[in-house]
Design an enzyme around this catalytic site. Sequence first.
Site, PDB file in Angstrom:
ATOM      1  N   ARG A 215       0.703  -1.375   0.029  1.00 55.26           N
ATOM      2  CA  ARG A 215       0.101  -0.278   0.125  1.00 55.26           C
ATOM      3  C   ARG A 215       1.026   1.174  -0.044  1.00 55.26           C
ATOM      4  O   ARG A 215       1.758   1.215   0.699  1.00 55.26           O
ATOM      5  CB  ARG A 215      -1.011   0.041   1.193  1.00 55.26           C
ATOM      6  CG  ARG A 215      -2.108  -0.772   1.230  1.00 55.26           C
ATOM      7  CD  ARG A 215      -3.229  -0.432  -0.050  1.00 55.26           C
ATOM      8  NE  ARG A 215      -4.263  -1.311  -0.157  1.00 55.26           N
ATOM      9  CZ  ARG A 215      -4.502  -2.143  -1.074  1.00 55.26           C
ATOM     10  NH1 ARG A 215      -3.393  -2.284  -1.967  1.00 55.26           N
ATOM     11  NH2 ARG A 215      -5.578  -2.839  -1.144  1.00 55.26           N
ATOM     12  N   HIS A 263      -1.131   0.117 -10.020  1.00 57.94           N
ATOM     13  CA  HIS A 263      -2.022  -0.702  -8.984  1.00 57.94           C
ATOM     14  C   HIS A 263      -2.331  -1.959 -10.039  1.00 57.94           C
ATOM     15  O   HIS A 263      -3.487  -2.196  -9.872  1.00 57.94           O
ATOM     16  CB  HIS A 263      -3.028  -0.051  -8.440  1.00 57.94           C
ATOM     17  CG  HIS A 263      -3.550  -0.716  -7.031  1.00 57.94           C
ATOM     18  ND1 HIS A 263      -4.012  -0.030  -5.883  1.00 57.94           N
ATOM     19  CD2 HIS A 263      -3.547  -1.915  -7.013  1.00 57.94           C
ATOM     20  CE1 HIS A 263      -4.128  -0.839  -5.048  1.00 57.94           C
ATOM     21  NE2 HIS A 263      -4.152  -2.198  -5.482  1.00 57.94           N
TER      22      HIS A 263
HETATM   23  P1  NDP Z   1      -2.593 -10.901   5.252  1.00 61.82           P
HETATM   24  O1  NDP Z   1      -3.593 -10.185   6.016  1.00 61.82           O
HETATM   25  O2  NDP Z   1      -2.587 -12.236   4.990  1.00 61.82           O
HETATM   26  O3  NDP Z   1      -0.893 -10.650   5.634  1.00 61.82           O
HETATM   27  C1  NDP Z   1      -0.657  -9.290   6.361  1.00 61.82           C
HETATM   28  C2  NDP Z   1       0.652  -9.587   6.907  1.00 61.82           C
HETATM   29  O4  NDP Z   1       0.997  -8.389   7.474  1.00 61.82           O
HETATM   30  C3  NDP Z   1       0.787 -10.440   8.104  1.00 61.82           C
HETATM   31  O5  NDP Z   1       2.011 -11.241   7.926  1.00 61.82           O
HETATM   32  C4  NDP Z   1       0.896  -9.455   9.159  1.00 61.82           C
HETATM   33  O6  NDP Z   1       1.517 -10.045  10.234  1.00 61.82           O
HETATM   34  C5  NDP Z   1       1.625  -8.400   8.578  1.00 61.82           C
HETATM   35  N1  NDP Z   1       1.732  -7.155   9.341  1.00 61.82           N
HETATM   36  C6  NDP Z   1       0.438  -6.338   9.707  1.00 61.82           C
HETATM   37  N2  NDP Z   1       0.651  -5.811  10.365  1.00 61.82           N
HETATM   38  C7  NDP Z   1       1.898  -5.531  10.777  1.00 61.82           C
HETATM   39  C8  NDP Z   1       2.630  -4.664  11.556  1.00 61.82           C
HETATM   40  N3  NDP Z   1       2.331  -3.600  12.307  1.00 61.82           N
HETATM   41  N4  NDP Z   1       4.168  -5.118  11.731  1.00 61.82           N
HETATM   42  C9  NDP Z   1       4.630  -6.069  11.087  1.00 61.82           C
HETATM   43  N5  NDP Z   1       3.826  -6.964  10.454  1.00 61.82           N
HETATM   44  C10 NDP Z   1       2.611  -6.658  10.188  1.00 61.82           C
HETATM   45  O7  NDP Z   1      -2.577  -9.842   3.893  1.00 61.82           O
HETATM   46  P2  NDP Z   1      -2.074 -10.213   2.349  1.00 61.82           P
HETATM   47  O8  NDP Z   1      -0.860 -11.104   2.301  1.00 61.82           O
HETATM   48  O9  NDP Z   1      -3.224 -11.226   1.660  1.00 61.82           O
HETATM   49  O10 NDP Z   1      -2.196  -9.055   1.651  1.00 61.82           O
HETATM   50  C11 NDP Z   1      -1.079  -8.011   1.965  1.00 61.82           C
HETATM   51  C12 NDP Z   1      -1.392  -6.665   1.382  1.00 61.82           C
HETATM   52  O11 NDP Z   1      -1.051  -6.835  -0.079  1.00 61.82           O
HETATM   53  C13 NDP Z   1      -2.980  -6.256   1.363  1.00 61.82           C
HETATM   54  O12 NDP Z   1      -3.150  -5.845   2.586  1.00 61.82           O
HETATM   55  C14 NDP Z   1      -3.055  -5.219   0.480  1.00 61.82           C
HETATM   56  O13 NDP Z   1      -2.933  -3.927   0.631  1.00 61.82           O
HETATM   57  C15 NDP Z   1      -1.763  -5.608  -0.689  1.00 61.82           C
HETATM   58  N6  NDP Z   1      -2.297  -6.149  -1.947  1.00 61.82           N
HETATM   59  C16 NDP Z   1      -2.164  -5.270  -3.057  1.00 61.82           C
HETATM   60  C17 NDP Z   1      -2.417  -5.754  -4.304  1.00 61.82           C
HETATM   61  C18 NDP Z   1      -1.884  -5.004  -5.717  1.00 61.82           C
HETATM   62  O14 NDP Z   1      -2.307  -5.275  -6.770  1.00 61.82           O
HETATM   63  N7  NDP Z   1      -0.999  -4.273  -5.300  1.00 61.82           N
HETATM   64  C19 NDP Z   1      -3.325  -6.853  -4.569  1.00 61.82           C
HETATM   65  C20 NDP Z   1      -3.543  -7.632  -3.323  1.00 61.82           C
HETATM   66  C21 NDP Z   1      -3.238  -7.245  -2.083  1.00 61.82           C
HETATM   67  P3  NDP Z   1       1.269 -11.368  11.443  1.00 61.82           P
HETATM   68  O15 NDP Z   1       1.213 -12.483  10.130  1.00 61.82           O
HETATM   69  O16 NDP Z   1       1.794 -11.371  12.182  1.00 61.82           O
HETATM   70  O17 NDP Z   1      -0.431 -11.082  11.395  1.00 61.82           O
END
Ligand code: NDP
Length: 300
Positions: A215, A263
């Site tokens: 993001r 995007h």
């Molecule tokens: P998930 O919810 O499966 O994973 C999120 C990860 O981020 C988890 O490992 C989580 O940690 C970690 N995380 C969240 N907050 C923190 C923090 N404060 N500090 C450290 N780690 C943190 O999401 P996805 O993998 O499915 O997707 C990730 C992002 O990709 C989406 O939220 C979206 O923004 C982006 N995206 C972009 C697209 C594009 O075309 N550009 C398409 C689709 C998604 P923990 O495992 O410990 O919970």
Amino acid sequence: MRVLFAADGWDHWAPAIRAACPEAELLQSAPDDSVDAIIYAPNGPGCDFAAYPSARLVQSLWAGVERIAPDPSLTQPLARMVDPGLEQGMREYCAGWVLRLHLGMDSYAQDGIWRNAVVPPLAQQRRVTVLGAGALGQAVALALKDLGFDVVSWSASGRGAPGVPALAGRDLPQALARAEILLLLLPDTAETRGLLNAETMALLPQGAAIINPGRGTLIEDTALLAALDRGHISQAILDVFQTEPLPPEHPFWSHPGVVVTPHIASETRVETAATVVAENLRRVMRDQPPLHLVDRAKGY
Ligand code: NDP
């Protein structure tokens, strides 16, 4: 089971969801509140969730839920999209850019110069860090590991993909200090906004490259531009931005160290995601907890 579809793309989604879940009666509008589940994306007609108190699930068609989770009218359980097709697209986008940066493919210009003095590096000599180890972070980390890269992931809890070394929250400096190529696959939350700022970017090795398909809010734009100008960051491949579409006057468009992609890193794929939606609808019908529920307090 009555399911309200409140997203863009009815003509694509409706046949696929009906085929995957014939038990569901899919509706484009529901005049009363007798709806058991809502399929939702912010690109659709909008939805006042409070009008459907009997709904037991709001199924997002998007992986990122920062535009849904804070909605005050939403009290129902919210599930995010975890889709094999979306994961495959993200694997390909990230592996493609990592390989291009790793191999220095842009240094071979059509200029008549025979640049054969460099032995091309091998992936095992390249240290890559993936911030975020959720569905997408794990898929990407595994793909890079399979290509031979020296990859480490970092997440709040320290969970990671099998066989990929994983670091947790307070290890961020360690995760950054090793990252010759840094990938951002974190969600947009209060905790992650501005995570990559002047202070944290300074921890990256000299000449590091950044790929951000997570993001736009994860990065402080002015700090990134300053780090690029100093040469501390060599290149930034950016797919997501604080404001989208990225305004024409934004300096990212003209900076020689930046590649802007609009995007498009990955998309939810109807063919694979319809099965995921169907599985969650069936879980609601059977009174089982839906998969991939969002923790509203954490925001992802
Ligand atoms: P998930 O919810 O499966 O994973 C999120 C990860 O981020 C988890 O490992 C989580 O940690 C970690 N995380 C969240 N907050 C923190 C923090 N404060 N500090 C450290 N780690 C943190 O999401 P996805 O993998 O499915 O997707 C990730 C992002 O990709 C989406 O939220 C979206 O923004 C982006 N995206 C972009 C697209 C594009 O075309 N550009 C398409 C689709 C998604 P923990 O495992 O410990 O919970």
